[in-house]
Design a protein around this motif. Structure first.
Motif, mmCIF file in Angstrom:
data_model
loop_
_atom_site.group_PDB
_atom_site.id
_atom_site.type_symbol
_atom_site.label_atom_id
_atom_site.label_comp_id
_atom_site.label_asym_id
_atom_site.label_seq_id
_atom_site.Cartn_x
_atom_site.Cartn_y
_atom_site.Cartn_z
ATOM 1 N N UNK A 83 3.807 -1.773 -4.666
ATOM 2 C CA UNK A 83 2.686 -2.492 -4.064
ATOM 3 C C UNK A 83 1.402 -1.896 -4.642
ATOM 4 N N UNK A 84 0.523 -2.739 -5.170
ATOM 5 C CA UNK A 84 -0.735 -2.257 -5.748
ATOM 6 C C UNK A 84 -1.799 -1.991 -4.686
ATOM 7 N N UNK A 85 -1.809 -2.792 -3.636
ATOM 8 C CA UNK A 85 -2.748 -2.614 -2.532
ATOM 9 C C UNK A 85 -1.970 -2.837 -1.243
ATOM 10 N N UNK A 86 -1.853 -1.789 -0.433
ATOM 11 C CA UNK A 86 -1.014 -1.823 0.768
ATOM 12 C C UNK A 86 -1.754 -2.411 1.962
ATOM 13 N N UNK A 87 -0.985 -2.891 2.947
ATOM 14 C CA UNK A 87 -1.573 -3.345 4.205
ATOM 15 C C UNK A 87 -2.190 -2.150 4.922
ATOM 16 N N UNK A 88 -3.151 -2.432 5.777
ATOM 17 C CA UNK A 88 -3.814 -1.399 6.572
ATOM 18 C C UNK A 88 -3.589 -1.709 8.042
ATOM 19 N N UNK A 89 -3.330 -0.700 8.843
ATOM 20 C CA UNK A 89 -3.162 -0.871 10.278
ATOM 21 C C UNK A 89 -1.769 -1.338 10.652
ATOM 22 N N UNK A 90 -1.512 -1.352 11.950
ATOM 23 C CA UNK A 90 -0.189 -1.698 12.484
ATOM 24 C C UNK A 90 -0.056 -3.159 12.869
ATOM 25 N N UNK A 91 -1.186 -3.846 13.096
ATOM 26 C CA UNK A 91 -1.131 -5.246 13.502
ATOM 27 C C UNK A 91 -2.422 -5.948 13.107
ATOM 28 N N UNK A 92 -2.430 -7.272 13.275
ATOM 29 C CA UNK A 92 -3.624 -8.063 12.992
ATOM 30 C C UNK A 92 -3.772 -8.403 11.530
ATOM 31 N N UNK A 93 -4.925 -8.958 11.166
ATOM 32 C CA UNK A 93 -5.161 -9.388 9.786
ATOM 33 C C UNK A 93 -4.951 -8.250 8.789
ATOM 34 N N UNK A 94 -4.313 -8.587 7.674
ATOM 35 C CA UNK A 94 -4.068 -7.595 6.616
ATOM 36 C C UNK A 94 -3.608 -8.334 5.370
ATOM 37 N N UNK A 95 -3.574 -7.617 4.273
ATOM 38 C CA UNK A 95 -3.041 -8.188 3.037
ATOM 39 C C UNK A 95 -2.403 -7.091 2.201
ATOM 40 N N UNK A 96 -1.512 -7.509 1.323
ATOM 41 C CA UNK A 96 -0.975 -6.607 0.310
ATOM 42 C C UNK A 96 -0.981 -7.358 -1.015
ATOM 43 N N UNK A 97 -1.090 -6.597 -2.084
ATOM 44 C CA UNK A 97 -1.186 -7.176 -3.427
ATOM 45 C C UNK A 97 -0.195 -6.467 -4.332
ATOM 46 N N UNK A 98 0.477 -7.245 -5.165
ATOM 47 C CA UNK A 98 1.382 -6.707 -6.171
ATOM 48 C C UNK A 98 1.339 -7.599 -7.404
ATOM 49 N N UNK A 99 2.015 -7.173 -8.436
ATOM 50 C CA UNK A 99 2.105 -7.970 -9.660
ATOM 51 C C UNK A 99 3.560 -8.306 -9.933
ATOM 52 N N UNK A 100 3.773 -9.509 -10.470
ATOM 53 C CA UNK A 100 5.123 -9.876 -10.879
ATOM 54 C C UNK A 100 5.431 -9.196 -12.214
ATOM 55 N N UNK A 101 6.641 -9.315 -12.739
ATOM 56 C CA UNK A 101 6.994 -8.617 -13.983
ATOM 57 C C UNK A 101 6.121 -8.975 -15.189
ATOM 58 N N UNK A 102 5.405 -10.113 -15.125
ATOM 59 C CA UNK A 102 4.532 -10.517 -16.225
ATOM 60 C C UNK A 102 3.070 -10.165 -15.990
ATOM 61 N N UNK A 103 2.788 -9.454 -14.898
ATOM 62 C CA UNK A 103 1.429 -9.027 -14.612
ATOM 63 C C UNK A 103 0.604 -10.016 -13.807
ATOM 64 N N UNK A 104 1.211 -11.111 -13.343
ATOM 65 C CA UNK A 104 0.488 -12.066 -12.500
ATOM 66 C C UNK A 104 0.266 -11.450 -11.123
ATOM 67 N N UNK A 105 -0.937 -11.579 -10.615
ATOM 68 C CA UNK A 105 -1.291 -10.988 -9.333
ATOM 69 C C UNK A 105 -0.856 -11.916 -8.196
ATOM 70 N N UNK A 106 -0.200 -11.325 -7.190
ATOM 71 C CA UNK A 106 0.247 -12.058 -6.012
ATOM 72 C C UNK A 106 -0.304 -11.344 -4.785
ATOM 73 N N UNK A 107 -0.937 -12.127 -3.898
ATOM 74 C CA UNK A 107 -1.470 -11.558 -2.659
ATOM 75 C C UNK A 107 -0.819 -12.254 -1.473
#
Length: 112
Positions: A83-107
């Protein structure tokens, strides 16, 4: 696993020109979801959703809006993907970001 609504977040150079282009294709701006002044907008045509973002990020992003981003993040980790950017907190709004094997960003972006 429910991934939620899918959209493409586009990194645009000129939000006014991009908005006009997508409106020409029949997209309608979601009221209350950004503005030209804020340099971001969410538009929709039928079931297709796109976000226009000027100056916020370099690359286009594949975006999903799940109800439980933390369970998706746990599933991704369990399967050995970083995971490139992890979720924050235990509940509520959050996001995580990663890349697929070709480097495409997925949020995975949970709004509530």
């Amino acid at each position: 696993m429910e991934l939620g609504q899918f959209s493409v977040s586009l990194a645009v150079k000129d939000i006014v020109k991009s908005k006009a282009f997508y409106e020409m294709l029949g997209f309608i701006t979601h009221e209350g979801c950004g503005s030209v002044e804020d340099k971001w907008l969410i538009l929709q045509k039928d079931t297709t959703v796109i976000g226009l973002f000027e100056g916020m990020f370099e690359d286009n992003i594949l975006t999903f809006n799940p109800l439980d981003v933390r369970s998706i993040e746990a599933h991704i980790r369990k399967n050995g993907y970083p995971i490139d950017s992890e979720t924050q907190g235990e509940s509520g709004p959050a996001h995580c970001i990663l890349k697929d094997p070709d480097g495409n960003v997925i949020m995975f972006d949970q709004h509530q």
